[in-house]
Write an enzyme that holds these catalytic residues in place. Structure first.
Site, PDB file in Angstrom:
ATOM      1  N   SER A 186      40.320 -10.052  10.375  1.00  0.00           N
ATOM      2  CA  SER A 186      39.397 -10.235  11.500  1.00  0.00           C
ATOM      3  C   SER A 186      39.211 -11.704  11.854  1.00  0.00           C
ATOM      4  O   SER A 186      38.633 -12.026  12.883  1.00  0.00           O
ATOM      5  CB  SER A 186      38.020  -9.658  11.153  1.00  0.00           C
ATOM      6  OG  SER A 186      38.148  -8.293  10.867  1.00  0.00           O
ATOM      7  N   ALA A 193      20.679  -1.535  20.246  1.00  0.00           N
ATOM      8  CA  ALA A 193      21.689  -1.955  19.271  1.00  0.00           C
ATOM      9  C   ALA A 193      22.955  -2.440  19.964  1.00  0.00           C
ATOM     10  O   ALA A 193      23.718  -1.640  20.503  1.00  0.00           O
ATOM     11  CB  ALA A 193      22.032  -0.797  18.337  1.00  0.00           C
ATOM     12  N   GLU A 232      32.099  -7.980  23.629  1.00  0.00           N
ATOM     13  CA  GLU A 232      33.032  -7.794  22.494  1.00  0.00           C
ATOM     14  C   GLU A 232      32.672  -8.690  21.299  1.00  0.00           C
ATOM     15  O   GLU A 232      33.532  -9.246  20.626  1.00  0.00           O
ATOM     16  CB  GLU A 232      34.474  -8.014  22.933  1.00  0.00           C
ATOM     17  CG  GLU A 232      34.854  -6.945  23.929  1.00  0.00           C
ATOM     18  CD  GLU A 232      36.289  -6.480  23.844  1.00  0.00           C
ATOM     19  OE1 GLU A 232      36.887  -6.549  22.759  1.00  0.00           O
ATOM     20  OE2 GLU A 232      36.784  -6.038  24.867  1.00  0.00           O
TER      21      GLU A 232
HETATM   22  C1  LIG Z   1      28.973  -7.198  31.406  1.00  0.00           C
HETATM   23  C2  LIG Z   1      28.935  -6.515  30.069  1.00  0.00           C
HETATM   24  C3  LIG Z   1      29.923  -5.614  29.745  1.00  0.00           C
HETATM   25  C4  LIG Z   1      29.886  -4.935  28.515  1.00  0.00           C
HETATM   26  N1  LIG Z   1      30.805  -3.969  28.233  1.00  0.00           N
HETATM   27  C5  LIG Z   1      30.637  -3.181  27.124  1.00  0.00           C
HETATM   28  C6  LIG Z   1      31.451  -2.021  26.916  1.00  0.00           C
HETATM   29  O1  LIG Z   1      32.364  -1.714  27.704  1.00  0.00           O
HETATM   30  N2  LIG Z   1      31.208  -1.252  25.827  1.00  0.00           N
HETATM   31  C7  LIG Z   1      30.233  -1.552  24.932  1.00  0.00           C
HETATM   32  O2  LIG Z   1      30.068  -0.800  23.973  1.00  0.00           O
HETATM   33  N3  LIG Z   1      29.438  -2.644  25.104  1.00  0.00           N
HETATM   34  C8  LIG Z   1      29.616  -3.458  26.182  1.00  0.00           C
HETATM   35  N4  LIG Z   1      28.793  -4.542  26.388  1.00  0.00           N
HETATM   36  C9  LIG Z   1      27.773  -4.852  25.410  1.00  0.00           C
HETATM   37  C10 LIG Z   1      28.007  -6.160  24.648  1.00  0.00           C
HETATM   38  O3  LIG Z   1      29.058  -5.994  23.739  1.00  0.00           O
HETATM   39  C11 LIG Z   1      26.678  -6.537  23.985  1.00  0.00           C
HETATM   40  O4  LIG Z   1      25.810  -6.938  25.033  1.00  0.00           O
HETATM   41  C12 LIG Z   1      26.837  -7.630  22.957  1.00  0.00           C
HETATM   42  O5  LIG Z   1      27.517  -7.160  21.833  1.00  0.00           O
HETATM   43  C13 LIG Z   1      25.484  -8.197  22.502  1.00  0.00           C
HETATM   44  O6  LIG Z   1      24.573  -7.188  22.198  1.00  0.00           O
HETATM   45  P1  LIG Z   1      23.075  -7.240  22.826  1.00  0.00           P
HETATM   46  O7  LIG Z   1      23.221  -7.434  24.271  1.00  0.00           O
HETATM   47  O8  LIG Z   1      22.326  -6.069  22.331  1.00  0.00           O
HETATM   48  O9  LIG Z   1      22.447  -8.565  22.211  1.00  0.00           O
HETATM   49  P2  LIG Z   1      21.712  -8.690  20.799  1.00  0.00           P
HETATM   50  O10 LIG Z   1      22.524  -8.048  19.746  1.00  0.00           O
HETATM   51  O11 LIG Z   1      20.310  -8.249  20.949  1.00  0.00           O
HETATM   52  O12 LIG Z   1      21.750 -10.247  20.585  1.00  0.00           O
HETATM   53  C14 LIG Z   1      20.871 -11.147  21.264  1.00  0.00           C
HETATM   54  C15 LIG Z   1      21.161 -12.547  20.762  1.00  0.00           C
HETATM   55  O13 LIG Z   1      20.924 -12.615  19.339  1.00  0.00           O
HETATM   56  C16 LIG Z   1      22.094 -13.035  18.664  1.00  0.00           C
HETATM   57  N5  LIG Z   1      22.213 -12.327  17.386  1.00  0.00           N
HETATM   58  C17 LIG Z   1      22.041 -11.007  17.149  1.00  0.00           C
HETATM   59  N6  LIG Z   1      22.285 -10.727  15.858  1.00  0.00           N
HETATM   60  C18 LIG Z   1      22.631 -11.893  15.271  1.00  0.00           C
HETATM   61  C19 LIG Z   1      23.019 -12.273  13.952  1.00  0.00           C
HETATM   62  N7  LIG Z   1      23.119 -11.377  12.957  1.00  0.00           N
HETATM   63  N8  LIG Z   1      23.311 -13.570  13.714  1.00  0.00           N
HETATM   64  C20 LIG Z   1      23.242 -14.499  14.719  1.00  0.00           C
HETATM   65  N9  LIG Z   1      22.876 -14.207  15.971  1.00  0.00           N
HETATM   66  C21 LIG Z   1      22.584 -12.924  16.244  1.00  0.00           C
HETATM   67  C22 LIG Z   1      23.244 -12.668  19.603  1.00  0.00           C
HETATM   68  O14 LIG Z   1      24.401 -13.457  19.329  1.00  0.00           O
HETATM   69  C23 LIG Z   1      22.620 -12.953  20.953  1.00  0.00           C
HETATM   70  O15 LIG Z   1      22.713 -14.323  21.238  1.00  0.00           O
HETATM   71  C24 LIG Z   1      28.853  -5.251  27.589  1.00  0.00           C
HETATM   72  C25 LIG Z   1      27.874  -6.185  27.917  1.00  0.00           C
HETATM   73  C26 LIG Z   1      27.887  -6.801  29.150  1.00  0.00           C
HETATM   74  C27 LIG Z   1      26.769  -7.755  29.484  1.00  0.00           C
END
Ligand SMILES: Cc1cc2nc3c(=O)[nH]c(=O)nc-3n(C[C@H](O)[C@H](O)[C@H](O)COP(=O)(O)OP(=O)(O)OC[C@H]3O[C@@H](n4cnc5c(N)ncnc54)[C@H](O)[C@@H]3O)c2cc1C
Length: 389
Positions: A323, A140, A373
């Site tokens: 937002s 998630a 973010e």
């Molecule tokens: C270097 C790095 C640092 C980070 N630091 C933090 C941190 O400090 N704390 C923290 O909590 N998290 C952190 N994150 C997590 C980051 O916020 C998430 O990776 C990001 O929110 C995306 O989530 P996911 O990787 O699970 O991708 P997913 O949610 O699986 O998404 C995969 C793709 O599908 C698209 N997608 C998903 N749902 C939808 C929708 N409803 N409509 C359209 N497109 C959609 C996304 O835009 C993306 O392109 C970090 C990530 C990285 C890589």
């Protein structure tokens, strides 16, 4: 850069003398402390702990901690001024040194007096510790409601079980602000925020990830196995966690946008410098319209991103809860920074692909701005939701 323009409407696109001084201080710090080490820290994925402490002495990290808890008590606008400057030097280093300003937000926005005095005042300000913000899980990311980490009430404590992934600064953090489900059947109303000390039995921080860009920032996984924390570590009421997580992003996104703006300015300045000095077909390459126009677009997009970022920060400062503008700023600045980095490599031609020139790193560093973010897609979902509600 936009300079002081004050009109009879009271709208100003310029900076006050104090803001200009802050900007200069952050720029001088970046020039002296960040730019000289950026390539090396990137290559070796070095965490910039010393840089953090030097910046702390200057008052350009932990900026959002209110003065009553010993912090700088800076405004969101002052934070974005500094974020742009440090990101100009290296967005990996700037991410590391500014992550406390994300991790501490749940406490600033919803913590009680005792929590603020202890975790903000004693731990972050006095001891100079690190805090990480922990929402994302392996299953998630964008779908925050889908988190599985569980917090079960046991008398006067909570038992935390679950894991968080991709957590910035996790390897170095002394405590974490963590979002968990107190009522897994209640959807977004079943989520609650907690403060978890790294030394609590059952907290395990995994190996840091090897990343494509922003390599001077630390990203790791955290596992919570029967971690018992006192009830006094709950932030706000049970069930308020989702709203808090969303509010945190409204406050933090202008800062992320500002970092993307800083990277754009770097791409622009490096491109201008190179395109003046590199010749092809007997003329500096900027005189080939295809190259000149690319750089002109970089300049337009940089200024526009910056104005949106400033508006988003100003809005937070004015207490306007919305937002939409932070989402505009984050999505636009991230997308335009990505375009600027790609185009900067193009301006440099073959040299742009080589590590000895600075734009190669910009292209690797920039991609994460469209992901963390809230991805660029999620920003647009927020904008659609706001426009059609
Ligand atoms: C270097 C790095 C640092 C980070 N630091 C933090 C941190 O400090 N704390 C923290 O909590 N998290 C952190 N994150 C997590 C980051 O916020 C998430 O990776 C990001 O929110 C995306 O989530 P996911 O990787 O699970 O991708 P997913 O949610 O699986 O998404 C995969 C793709 O599908 C698209 N997608 C998903 N749902 C939808 C929708 N409803 N409509 C359209 N497109 C959609 C996304 O835009 C993306 O392109 C970090 C990530 C990285 C890589």
């Amino acid at each position: 850069m936009v300079d002081m323009v004050k009109t009879h409407t009271g709208v100003s696109f310029g900076l006050t003398e104090e803001q200009k001084m802050l900007q200069k201080m952050a720029r001088d710090f970046t020039t002296a402390e960040i730019i000289p080490v950026a390539a090396d820290f990137d290559e070796h994925a070095t965490f910039p702990e010393d840089i953090f402490h030097k910046a702390r002495e200057l008052g350009i990290v932990n900026m959002n901690i209110p003065a009553e808890y010993g912090g700088v008590g800076a405004s969101p606008f002052e934070e974005v001024i500094v974020a742009e400057e440090m990101a100009y030097g290296c967005t990996g280093i700037s991410t590391s040194v500014s992550t406390n300003a994300l991790g501490d937000l749940p406490i600033i926005l919803a913590g009680n007096e005792k929590q603020k005095a202890y975790w903000l005042g004693e731990r972050l300000v006095d001891k100079g510790e690190f805090v990480s913000y922990c929402v994302t899980e392996a299953g998630a990311g964008s779908n925050v409601v889908g988190i599985q980490t569980r917090a079960e009430k046991k008398g006067g404590s909570y038992l935390i079980n679950g894991s968080k992934i991709f957590i910035t600064n996790a390897s170095h953090a002394h405590f974490f602000t963590v979002f968990a489900k107190t009522n897994p059947d209640a959807g977004h109303r079943g989520m609650t925020a907690f403060i978890i000390d790294r030394n609590s039995p059952g907290v395990k921080v995994g190996k840091k990830f090897d990343k494509m860009g922003q390599r001077a920032s630390d990203t790791a996984e955290i596992v919570f196995e029967n971690v018992e924390i006192p009830e006094e570590n709950r932030i706000g009421e049970e069930g308020q966690g989702f709203y808090l997580a969303m509010k945190v992003f409204d406050y933090s996104r202008p800062g992320v946008a500002a970092a993307a703006v800083g990277l754009q300015r770097r791409a622009l300045e490096e491109s201008v410098k190179y395109a003046k000095q590199r010749e092809a077909f007997g003329t500096p390459i900027y005189q080939h319209q295809a190259i000149g126009h690319k750089i002109a677009d970089m300049a337009i997009n940089y200024e526009a991103s910056r104005l949106l970022t400033w508006q988003a920060a100003w809005q937070v400062e004015m207490g306007i809860v919305n937002s939409k503008v932070p989402a505009y700023a984050k999505a636009f600045a991230a997308d335009m920074a990505t375009k600027a980095a790609i185009d900067a490599v193009q301006v440099f031609g073959g040299y742009g692909f080589m590590k000895e020139y600075p734009v190669e790193k910009l292209l690797r560093d920039v991609k994460i701005f469209q992901i963390y973010e809230g991805t660029s897609e999620i920003q647009r979902n927020i904008i659609v939701r706001e426009l059609f509600k």
